[in-house]
Design an enzyme around this catalytic site. Sequence first.
Site, PDB file in Angstrom:
ATOM      1  N   ASP A 122       0.805  -1.141  -0.065  1.00  0.00           N
ATOM      2  CA  ASP A 122       0.010  -0.111  -0.006  1.00  0.00           C
ATOM      3  C   ASP A 122       1.025   1.106   0.070  1.00  0.00           C
ATOM      4  O   ASP A 122       1.132   1.846   0.960  1.00  0.00           O
ATOM      5  CB  ASP A 122      -0.876  -0.039   1.264  1.00  0.00           C
ATOM      6  CG  ASP A 122      -2.002   1.157   1.201  1.00  0.00           C
ATOM      7  OD1 ASP A 122      -2.681   1.172   0.185  1.00  0.00           O
ATOM      8  OD2 ASP A 122      -2.252   1.788   2.373  1.00  0.00           O
ATOM      9  N   ILE A 123       1.606   1.562  -1.392  1.00  0.00           N
ATOM     10  CA  ILE A 123       2.614   2.635  -1.552  1.00  0.00           C
ATOM     11  C   ILE A 123       1.998   3.955  -1.244  1.00  0.00           C
ATOM     12  O   ILE A 123       2.222   4.790  -0.467  1.00  0.00           O
ATOM     13  CB  ILE A 123       3.293   2.228  -2.444  1.00  0.00           C
ATOM     14  CG1 ILE A 123       4.048   1.185  -2.341  1.00  0.00           C
ATOM     15  CG2 ILE A 123       4.532   3.291  -2.396  1.00  0.00           C
ATOM     16  CD1 ILE A 123       5.016   0.523  -1.201  1.00  0.00           C
ATOM     17  N   GLU A 124       0.961   4.123  -2.134  1.00  0.00           N
ATOM     18  CA  GLU A 124       0.074   5.491  -2.302  1.00  0.00           C
ATOM     19  C   GLU A 124       1.021   6.728  -2.144  1.00  0.00           C
ATOM     20  O   GLU A 124       0.880   7.699  -1.464  1.00  0.00           O
ATOM     21  CB  GLU A 124      -1.063   5.430  -1.143  1.00  0.00           C
ATOM     22  CG  GLU A 124      -1.787   4.245  -1.125  1.00  0.00           C
ATOM     23  CD  GLU A 124      -3.179   4.547  -0.792  1.00  0.00           C
ATOM     24  OE1 GLU A 124      -3.800   5.625  -0.576  1.00  0.00           O
ATOM     25  OE2 GLU A 124      -3.881   3.607  -0.315  1.00  0.00           O
ATOM     26  N   GLN A 125       2.164   6.975  -3.125  1.00  0.00           N
ATOM     27  CA  GLN A 125       3.005   8.064  -2.735  1.00  0.00           C
ATOM     28  C   GLN A 125       3.061   8.609  -4.263  1.00  0.00           C
ATOM     29  O   GLN A 125       3.271   7.920  -5.361  1.00  0.00           O
ATOM     30  CB  GLN A 125       4.265   7.690  -2.411  1.00  0.00           C
ATOM     31  CG  GLN A 125       4.635   7.238  -0.817  1.00  0.00           C
ATOM     32  CD  GLN A 125       5.741   6.343  -0.568  1.00  0.00           C
ATOM     33  OE1 GLN A 125       6.658   6.848  -1.030  1.00  0.00           O
ATOM     34  NE2 GLN A 125       5.391   5.475   0.154  1.00  0.00           N
TER      35      GLN A 125
END
Length: 361
Positions: A122-125
Amino acid sequence: MGGMSAVCLILMIGAAVCLAACPCSDPALCDPIQHSRDSEVYVFHVSGKSWKLYDWSKVTTVALFAPYDPELMCFAHSKGARFVLTGDVSVKEIVDPKQRSAWIAGKVNLAKTQYMDGINLDIEQPILPHTPEYYALTDLVNETTEAFHREIPGSQVTFDATWNPNCVAMRCYNYSAIAELSDFLFVMSYDEPPPIWNKCIAGANAPFNQTITGYQQFINLGIDPKKLVMGVPWYGYDYVCLNLTEGNKCEMGKCSFQWDPYSYAEGNQVGYMTIMKQVNSSLTGRLWDDVQKAALFNYKDTEGKIHQVWYDDPESITLKATYVKKLGLRGIGMWHGDVLDYSDDPVAQEQTKAMWKALTP
Ligand SMILES: *[C@@H]1O[C@H](CO)[C@@H](O)[C@H](O)[C@H]1NC(C)=O
Ligand SMILES: *[C@@H]1O[C@H](CO)[C@@H](O)[C@H](O)[C@H]1NC(C)=O
Ligand SMILES: *[C@@H]1O[C@H](CO)[C@@H](O)[C@H](O)[C@H]1NC(C)=O
Ligand SMILES: *[C@@H]1O[C@H](CO)[C@@H](O)[C@H](O)[C@H]1NC(C)=O
Ligand SMILES: *[C@@H]1O[C@H](CO)[C@@H](O)[C@H](O)[C@H]1NC(C)=O
């Protein structure tokens, strides 16, 4: 406890791992889940004990966004469901291959010591194309999948994707590579921005047509539909209306979308349980928007301000879940599993049952 002993091993990746005694009543429940699944019902677990009341006839994977609970591990395994870690790391920090493999080794180690079955990345960057971070992210997925599959037979490595692959929230990732190199993408079909001509009007969290368009765009990149799990929201948004215009359109005060087209900060997130407690005493009761194919209602707060709440419910989710079958996607899942009312109130029980049922029409 008598006989509680730790067994230490050196993994091929060079890390030492010490396994505590299996916490399950049946030691076989500590074995990783090995069988493959034709279809997924993927659940994010974020808090509490309501996991006991999930519809386990459907659940195939539980992703852990809460503190580790060995009881849940044993229970999930007893139902044949995978139980996976969350992986979140600053991509800047894993551009260096040494730091990347150390991070991966740490996660494999943690999964092994907790008898878990994989990881959800869940990186979401924000990452721009063709930067070192862009390539490092693809490498991270490749190497994480490779290490987990090797060290934990049958394990699952997945990646959380935005609702379409085109740089949503500046997350410009190589999704075709990431889909190829992981077991599948969990596509977060929610927090979708309103169309630009409607940006100051409250609207659905995940309008039907726009949601479907996102999947078509993933598939047009050459991604196998079996690498896509549809994520639906079990929450909605509560907007304060500056004005209610004709046709029940809720005009919002601030329109920050002009500067940050993907910020969805206008509304407050509300869980399905809260929404269900509000809807009957609202000004309008449940309304249905047949264009966006979502539910909504208006209410007045204690200061006299009008709010409009948009949400997904069994009707809107059934429509999307039907599409999962039509396109041959890998399955469905939700953010998140603990937001329903699992109390023994009979009305709540019916509503909760209907939400689970809607996932697999
Ligand atoms: C994935 O990693 C392996 C080594 O672990 C490497 O041989 C392979 O080329 C990588 N694949 C991609 C697409 O980067
Ligand atoms: C993305 O990954 C694919 C492999 O799946 C590769 O062919 C393509 O060149 C990559 N795109 C970029 C911009 O690196
Ligand atoms: C509120 O909506 C009404 C009905 O559409 C409209 O006539 C009025 O100008 C609006 N008021 C404001 C402050 O935008
Ligand atoms: C709300 O209204 C619906 C439809 O009339 C009804 O089925 C439900 O029981 C009501 N909910 C509560 C909490 O009273
Ligand atoms: C949604 O898509 C269908 C099929 O492409 C189309 O007929 C319909 O007009 C669209 N609805 C909206 C609100 O865009």
